[in-house]
Design a protein around this motif. Sequence first.
Motif, PDB file in Angstrom:
ATOM      1  N   ILE A  37       0.890  -1.133  -0.040  1.00  0.00           N
ATOM      2  CA  ILE A  37       0.112   0.129  -0.049  1.00  0.00           C
ATOM      3  C   ILE A  37       0.913   1.098   0.095  1.00  0.00           C
ATOM      4  CG2 ILE A  37      -1.626   1.636   1.350  1.00  0.00           C
ATOM      5  CD1 ILE A  37      -2.887  -1.033   2.304  1.00  0.00           C
ATOM      6  N   LEU A  38       0.818   2.004  -0.810  1.00  0.00           N
ATOM      7  CA  LEU A  38       1.577   3.023  -1.079  1.00  0.00           C
ATOM      8  C   LEU A  38       0.934   4.737  -1.009  1.00  0.00           C
ATOM      9  CD1 LEU A  38       2.528   1.120  -3.786  1.00  0.00           C
ATOM     10  CD2 LEU A  38       4.679   2.374  -2.876  1.00  0.00           C
TER      11      LEU A  38
ATOM     12  N   GLY B   3      12.868   6.580  -6.445  1.00  0.00           N
ATOM     13  CA  GLY B   3      11.818   6.938  -7.311  1.00  0.00           C
ATOM     14  C   GLY B   3      11.622   8.421  -7.431  1.00  0.00           C
ATOM     15  N   ALA B   4      12.360   8.983  -6.298  1.00  0.00           N
ATOM     16  CA  ALA B   4      12.320  10.936  -6.415  1.00  0.00           C
ATOM     17  C   ALA B   4      10.965  11.131  -6.232  1.00  0.00           C
ATOM     18  CB  ALA B   4      12.778  11.450  -7.580  1.00  0.00           C
ATOM     19  N   VAL B   5       9.905  10.328  -5.572  1.00  0.00           N
ATOM     20  CA  VAL B   5       8.500  10.895  -5.175  1.00  0.00           C
ATOM     21  C   VAL B   5       8.388  10.400  -3.854  1.00  0.00           C
ATOM     22  CG1 VAL B   5       7.645   8.284  -6.428  1.00  0.00           C
ATOM     23  CG2 VAL B   5       6.185  10.444  -5.860  1.00  0.00           C
ATOM     24  N   SER B   6       7.963  11.175  -3.011  1.00  0.00           N
ATOM     25  CA  SER B   6       7.527  10.884  -1.768  1.00  0.00           C
ATOM     26  C   SER B   6       6.191  10.389  -1.322  1.00  0.00           C
ATOM     27  CB  SER B   6       7.887  12.377  -0.740  1.00  0.00           C
ATOM     28  OG  SER B   6       7.876  11.964   0.514  1.00  0.00           O
ATOM     29  N   LEU B   7       6.187   9.089  -1.009  1.00  0.00           N
ATOM     30  CA  LEU B   7       4.912   8.243  -0.726  1.00  0.00           C
ATOM     31  C   LEU B   7       5.594   7.282   0.343  1.00  0.00           C
ATOM     32  CD1 LEU B   7       3.331   7.052  -4.112  1.00  0.00           C
ATOM     33  CD2 LEU B   7       2.521   8.771  -2.534  1.00  0.00           C
ATOM     34  N   PRO B   8       4.728   7.510   1.561  1.00  0.00           N
ATOM     35  CA  PRO B   8       4.872   6.389   2.641  1.00  0.00           C
ATOM     36  C   PRO B   8       4.293   5.087   1.955  1.00  0.00           C
ATOM     37  CG  PRO B   8       2.943   7.977   2.985  1.00  0.00           C
ATOM     38  CD  PRO B   8       3.568   8.564   1.934  1.00  0.00           C
ATOM     39  N   ALA B   9       5.051   4.048   2.461  1.00  0.00           N
ATOM     40  CA  ALA B   9       4.548   2.711   1.908  1.00  0.00           C
ATOM     41  C   ALA B   9       4.753   1.519   2.903  1.00  0.00           C
ATOM     42  CB  ALA B   9       5.464   2.535   0.641  1.00  0.00           C
ATOM     43  N   VAL B  10       3.932   0.573   2.707  1.00  0.00           N
ATOM     44  CA  VAL B  10       4.061  -0.573   3.552  1.00  0.00           C
ATOM     45  C   VAL B  10       3.584  -1.751   2.718  1.00  0.00           C
ATOM     46  CG1 VAL B  10       1.643  -0.081   4.508  1.00  0.00           C
ATOM     47  CG2 VAL B  10       3.188  -1.656   5.671  1.00  0.00           C
ATOM     48  N   GLY B  11       4.598  -2.955   2.939  1.00  0.00           N
ATOM     49  CA  GLY B  11       4.236  -4.109   2.173  1.00  0.00           C
ATOM     50  C   GLY B  11       5.008  -5.296   2.631  1.00  0.00           C
ATOM     51  N   PHE B  12       4.916  -6.326   2.072  1.00  0.00           N
ATOM     52  CA  PHE B  12       5.380  -7.566   2.291  1.00  0.00           C
ATOM     53  C   PHE B  12       6.023  -8.586   1.121  1.00  0.00           C
ATOM     54  CE2 PHE B  12       1.150  -9.024   2.284  1.00  0.00           C
ATOM     55  CZ  PHE B  12       1.304 -10.173   1.541  1.00  0.00           C
ATOM     56  N   GLY B  13       6.831  -9.325   1.265  1.00  0.00           N
ATOM     57  CA  GLY B  13       7.088 -10.293   0.247  1.00  0.00           C
ATOM     58  C   GLY B  13       6.970 -11.799   1.010  1.00  0.00           C
ATOM     59  N   MET B  14       6.193 -12.592   0.335  1.00  0.00           N
ATOM     60  CA  MET B  14       6.221 -14.297   0.700  1.00  0.00           C
ATOM     61  C   MET B  14       6.329 -14.768  -0.271  1.00  0.00           C
ATOM     62  SD  MET B  14       2.486 -15.950   2.000  1.00  0.00           S
ATOM     63  CE  MET B  14       2.068 -14.691   3.059  1.00  0.00           C
ATOM     64  N   GLY B  15       7.424 -15.949   0.018  1.00  0.00           N
ATOM     65  CA  GLY B  15       7.972 -16.593  -0.985  1.00  0.00           C
ATOM     66  C   GLY B  15       7.130 -17.851  -1.139  1.00  0.00           C
ATOM     67  N   ASP B  16       7.391 -18.866  -2.233  1.00  0.00           N
ATOM     68  CA  ASP B  16       6.763 -20.173  -2.348  1.00  0.00           C
ATOM     69  C   ASP B  16       7.348 -21.400  -1.847  1.00  0.00           C
ATOM     70  OD1 ASP B  16       8.650 -20.151  -4.412  1.00  0.00           O
ATOM     71  OD2 ASP B  16       7.277 -21.255  -5.640  1.00  0.00           O
ATOM     72  N   VAL B  17       8.486 -21.029  -1.304  1.00  0.00           N
ATOM     73  CA  VAL B  17       9.218 -22.289  -1.122  1.00  0.00           C
ATOM     74  C   VAL B  17       9.227 -22.759   0.532  1.00  0.00           C
ATOM     75  CG1 VAL B  17      11.586 -23.407  -1.052  1.00  0.00           C
ATOM     76  CG2 VAL B  17      11.215 -21.631  -3.152  1.00  0.00           C
ATOM     77  N   VAL B  18       9.418 -21.786   1.323  1.00  0.00           N
ATOM     78  CA  VAL B  18       9.056 -22.231   2.707  1.00  0.00           C
ATOM     79  C   VAL B  18       7.798 -22.488   3.016  1.00  0.00           C
ATOM     80  CG1 VAL B  18       9.486 -21.588   5.243  1.00  0.00           C
ATOM     81  CG2 VAL B  18      11.024 -20.798   3.422  1.00  0.00           C
TER      82      VAL B  18
END
Lengths: 428, 428
Positions: free
Chosen positions: B127-128, B306-321
């Motif tokens: 979410i940005l 990106g030279a643009v000011s945007l607060p952001a929150v996110g995640f990465g979830m892999g397929d292996v584990v």
Amino acid sequence: MLHKALPGFRDFYPPEFAVRSHITGVWREIAHRFGFEEYDGPPLEALELYVEKSGEEIVGQLYNFVDKGERAVALRPEMTPTLARRVAARAAGLRKPIRWFSVPQLFRYERTQRGRLREHFQWNVDILGEEAVAADAEVLAVALAALQALGLTGDDVVARYNDRRLLERLGLGAGGGADRLLATYLAIDKLTREPREVIRDRLVSVAGIGATVADAVLAIFQYRDLAELRLAFGKSESVLRELDRLEAYGAQLARLGFGAYTAFDPTIVRGLAYYTGTVFEIFDRRGELRAICGGGRYDNLLRNIGAVSLPAVGFGMGDVVLGELLAERGLLPAHRPRADYYLIAVTEAERPVLLQVAGALRARGAAVLYGLKHANVGKQFKDADARGAREVLVFGPEELAAGQVVHRVMGTGEERRTPLSEWLGGGA
Amino acid sequence: MLHKALPGFRDFYPPEFAVRSHITGVWREIAHRFGFEEYDGPPLEALELYVEKSGEEIVGQLYNFVDKGERAVALRPEMTPTLARRVAARAAGLRKPIRWFSVPQLFRYERTQRGRLREHFQWNVDILGEEAVAADAEVLAVALAALQALGLTGDDVVARYNDRRLLERLGLGAGGGADRLLATYLAIDKLTREPREVIRDRLVSVAGIGATVADAVLAIFQYRDLAELRLAFGKSESVLRELDRLEAYGAQLARLGFGAYTAFDPTIVRGLAYYTGTVFEIFDRRGELRAICGGGRYDNLLRNIGAVSLPAVGFGMGDVVLGELLAERGLLPAHRPRADYYLIAVTEAERPVLLQVAGALRARGAAVLYGLKHANVGKQFKDADARGAREVLVFGPEELAAGQVVHRVMGTGEERRTPLSEWLGGGA
């Protein structure tokens, strides 16, 4: 600084991703309808896998490099070598015929054509382990069924088919080796795009066949349908056998429902060395675009690459030309964000209940949105509209005190008070 | 010769592809349920995109090379730089907050760990443009909703969360710059895996903070929940503000239905430089596997890349584990080929009608198979069974003469004669 994608690579923003997802979704749905199972392989393979199939010339077109382990590797330019490698590794344990498909992203590095894409997605469908012509018909049928499902009719597209075995029986490449035969195919491949004299010169100079033979080869292509060929060459048993097979191929395609999409065309030969039988290309009828799809039978490739002898027939269909055609015909679905519900809190005090309803609705499979920061009700309605919400629930202090929530259908504007329990509980 | 996949790359045969498809299918379904839109970018990007974010050290882990156009490029090791590049290019035209997800294949070339995979698929959700804690809760909720949809309960997995702002208010990194703070995070990140003394030594020697401060930092981690911290540090306004925010985060997650899946844990800090606020990691409760998912808030990254000011929150979830955990818990669906119908011709004379029925059934959306080469009826039934057909239609000469087809349900063995017209016509 402002970064850009590398030349020839596409960025898929949500609207472009929706197009790709639409096309690949239909590919997958239709493949399953025809009983094909999906596989995938690594996007990076050993360079030798491609050199072994296509010769050293292919390297000029590849995205190849030496990795940190000193291996010569390449981003996959096509799927068939990976398929052959995979099938060879497990040939004994796989039920024949093998019916597999894949939707890989493929890569080419063509130095000379700067405007062209260097990646695309390609639907690969193959039947391995069956030489009967029914396999050839089934493979072309699945390609056409996908185009039909995407909204294209037999007035939009046509699959032109031929058989290299027929051309050989008709005398193509007579007296020459495989190299001369391939050179002849490559010359014929341009028959509809270049003047006859140019093709004739090429047959003589590049394929290295005599002028008389070149004329005889070109004479074959005055016959435009199977009936004419039958009249002209009906005395040859071996020609008749090939004509019978091609007729069965066309008849089976018609029975499967694709008669309006198919036509015999003796000039279709495909430019690749490895085809051994039926070949086809699918074009837009107006002839404005490059081929949408090409395929055919390649009975020797698995033996050459994979050391396992399995007859095979398959095709590749890319997403780029097809996407252009669908866009031109107005057959791409409009991209619009969508949500089933947008939940609006009148004050921050309603957020806890709102979140509970969001959780309950999502647990039942609904797509649910709500504002993450408090805003006035009008602004929240505007956001609901912009994000394509079909229904809105408004959580206000008075309504909640009465155990109620306002439910509004965005399309009709219809609005009513509903019990909160209805949204928190079991049935929607 | 027999080729192999490159080391660290997976071949997805249909059974392995089915697992991948199951996991990525749930990811996509849940992302849509939470109102996220899918995007994708090129698997190959300019090397500088990653160097700019992570420093020169990252290059040692990348699949990078110089392409034929003399560009330094890399197979993408993560999605966030691509996301930042894309959002920056169109920031003004995108509705905030931006809710996007992607399922890219990512690549790492780690020389030293030979047994490890060099590619995996990773679900990225972000979410940005929103700094409210509701965005943080929404992002962790979508990760947990996917795990729940895959069959994992709060007894199987737990998301441990923390906030770097809280640690800073508690005095972590006091008096030091960003470098010392990061070194402190990196030391703390190992707090549950290594003896306290080792961590203390590292704080002193690597983070370069005095022994007294190191003890004060470690003392923070004797408090295991927010209530204890509130008692100990309640006099500090700035600490209270952070405790309030973390409590709201936990409460919102509980309201959204994931209270049983979440726990505050002050030792969660994440090893990456760019996190600025909430951070979380999801683990299997038994602690047997590496983290399933990690994420958090990164409010400065878009400005840096990106030279643009945007607060952001996110995640990465892999397929292996995740795949390992699902397999261990018996939560992966059994892979079995399936088809709705298998059509059997008693003699070759019935093939034309059979093909017509195949075409008609497929046009209605059914998955249909039939033998491509003629075989006896018993062999065809065996193939129908092996390929998971639920129903079989038998086309025999006598039955067809009477305008009928034998219909058999494979599960029950129930068999009856049905009118051919029923299969060729409109309704099934």
